[in-house]
Enzyme design. Structure first.
Site, mmCIF file in Angstrom:
data_model
loop_
_atom_site.group_PDB
_atom_site.id
_atom_site.type_symbol
_atom_site.label_atom_id
_atom_site.label_comp_id
_atom_site.label_asym_id
_atom_site.label_seq_id
_atom_site.Cartn_x
_atom_site.Cartn_y
_atom_site.Cartn_z
ATOM 1 N N LYS A 83 1.793 -13.466 10.142
ATOM 2 C CA LYS A 83 1.154 -14.213 9.326
ATOM 3 C C LYS A 83 2.312 -15.655 8.271
ATOM 4 O O LYS A 83 3.280 -14.570 7.801
ATOM 5 C CB LYS A 83 0.301 -13.189 8.138
ATOM 6 C CG LYS A 83 -1.174 -13.401 8.077
ATOM 7 C CD LYS A 83 -1.560 -12.124 7.089
ATOM 8 C CE LYS A 83 -2.873 -12.861 6.795
ATOM 9 N NZ LYS A 83 -3.531 -11.677 6.298
HETATM 10 O O1 G3P Z 1 -5.648 -9.843 3.608
HETATM 11 C C1 G3P Z 1 -6.056 -10.811 3.110
HETATM 12 C C2 G3P Z 1 -6.943 -10.518 2.220
HETATM 13 O O2 G3P Z 1 -8.193 -10.724 3.038
HETATM 14 C C3 G3P Z 1 -6.476 -10.041 0.822
HETATM 15 O O3 G3P Z 1 -8.225 -10.498 -0.061
HETATM 16 O O4 G3P Z 1 -8.634 -10.918 -2.119
HETATM 17 O O5 G3P Z 1 -9.124 -8.563 -1.115
HETATM 18 O O6 G3P Z 1 -6.774 -8.967 -2.103
HETATM 19 P P1 G3P Z 1 -7.915 -9.561 -1.270
#
Ligand code: G3P
Length: 218
Positions: A83
């Protein structure tokens, strides 16, 4: 549609993988930090739980160090997707890693123009963050619609749309209606989408009525 689990919690991954729901896993530095465990140990363990893509994120922000980190991450297992953030340095590292045959997931995507660059850089996946756009009163699903429409116009764009930052089951349904390739889903949301009160009520009635017959199948 493929379901990746968005967590570094190996017990949650195992539970959901046992249910046949896991096509891959995504992690990020925040999710790994939350485990309190050694990064390489966690990623190695996740790679033994699923044979699907496992996203492990670089820590550097400059292209040269991201490239070195990405190559090291790719050595962990054959199903690692490195990533990198959607920055000019991240795109440069993506191009080099993709040229080396390494799967790359370009993350922290928030615009269609960024997604075009990810595809041009040879990313295997682009991760548009719908929840974080919703969090600032922007419609994250419009971004998914735009990216899917743009990618469908160009055969050369082989990048899969990996919908990320999912907050609730509606995001999954909307992403599927649009035709996104993957949703990466927090474990609690993945558990939620199986539930419906009418299913519970109907099953309860079936069980009660079956019991009245006094019969058994086995
Ligand atoms: O892992 C990437 C993404 O899904 C993180 O989303 O906004 O829940 O931190 P968030």
């Amino acid at each position: 549609m493929k379901f990746f689990v968005d967590t570094a919690d190996t017990e949650a991954i195992r539970e959901l993988a046992d249910g046949g729901l896991v096509d891959g896993v995504t992690t990020n530095p925040s999710l790994v930090a939350r485990t309190g465990r050694d990064f390489f140990e966690v990623i190695r363990e996740i790679c033994t739980i699923t044979s699907g893509p496992v996203s492990a994120e670089v820590a550097a922000t400059d292209a040269e160090t991201m490239l070195a980190e990405g190559r090291r991450l790719a050595e962990i297992a054959s199903n690692i997707a490195v990533k990198v953030p959607l920055t000019m340095d991240g795109l440069k590292a993506c191009r080099s890693l993709a040229d080396d045959g390494i799967m790359v997931n370009v993350t922290l995507c928030f615009s269609p123009s960024q997604a075009i660059l990810a595809a041009k850089a040879g990313a295997a996946f682009v991760s548009p963050f719908v929840g974080r756009l919703d969090d600032i009163s922007t419609d994250g699903m419009t971004l998914i619609e735009d990216i899917v429409q743009i990618y469908d116009n160009y055969d050369a764009f082989r990048t899969e749309v990996l919908v990320a930052s999912i907050r609730h089951p509606r995001h999954i349904v909307d992403a599927a209606k649009i035709g996104a390739d993957v949703c990466t889903v927090p474990p609690d949301v993945l558990r939620k989408i199986a539930r419906h009160p009418l299913t519970d009520k109907g099953l309860e009635a079936f069980i009660a009525d079956w019991a009245k017959t006094g019969q058994s199948i086995l």
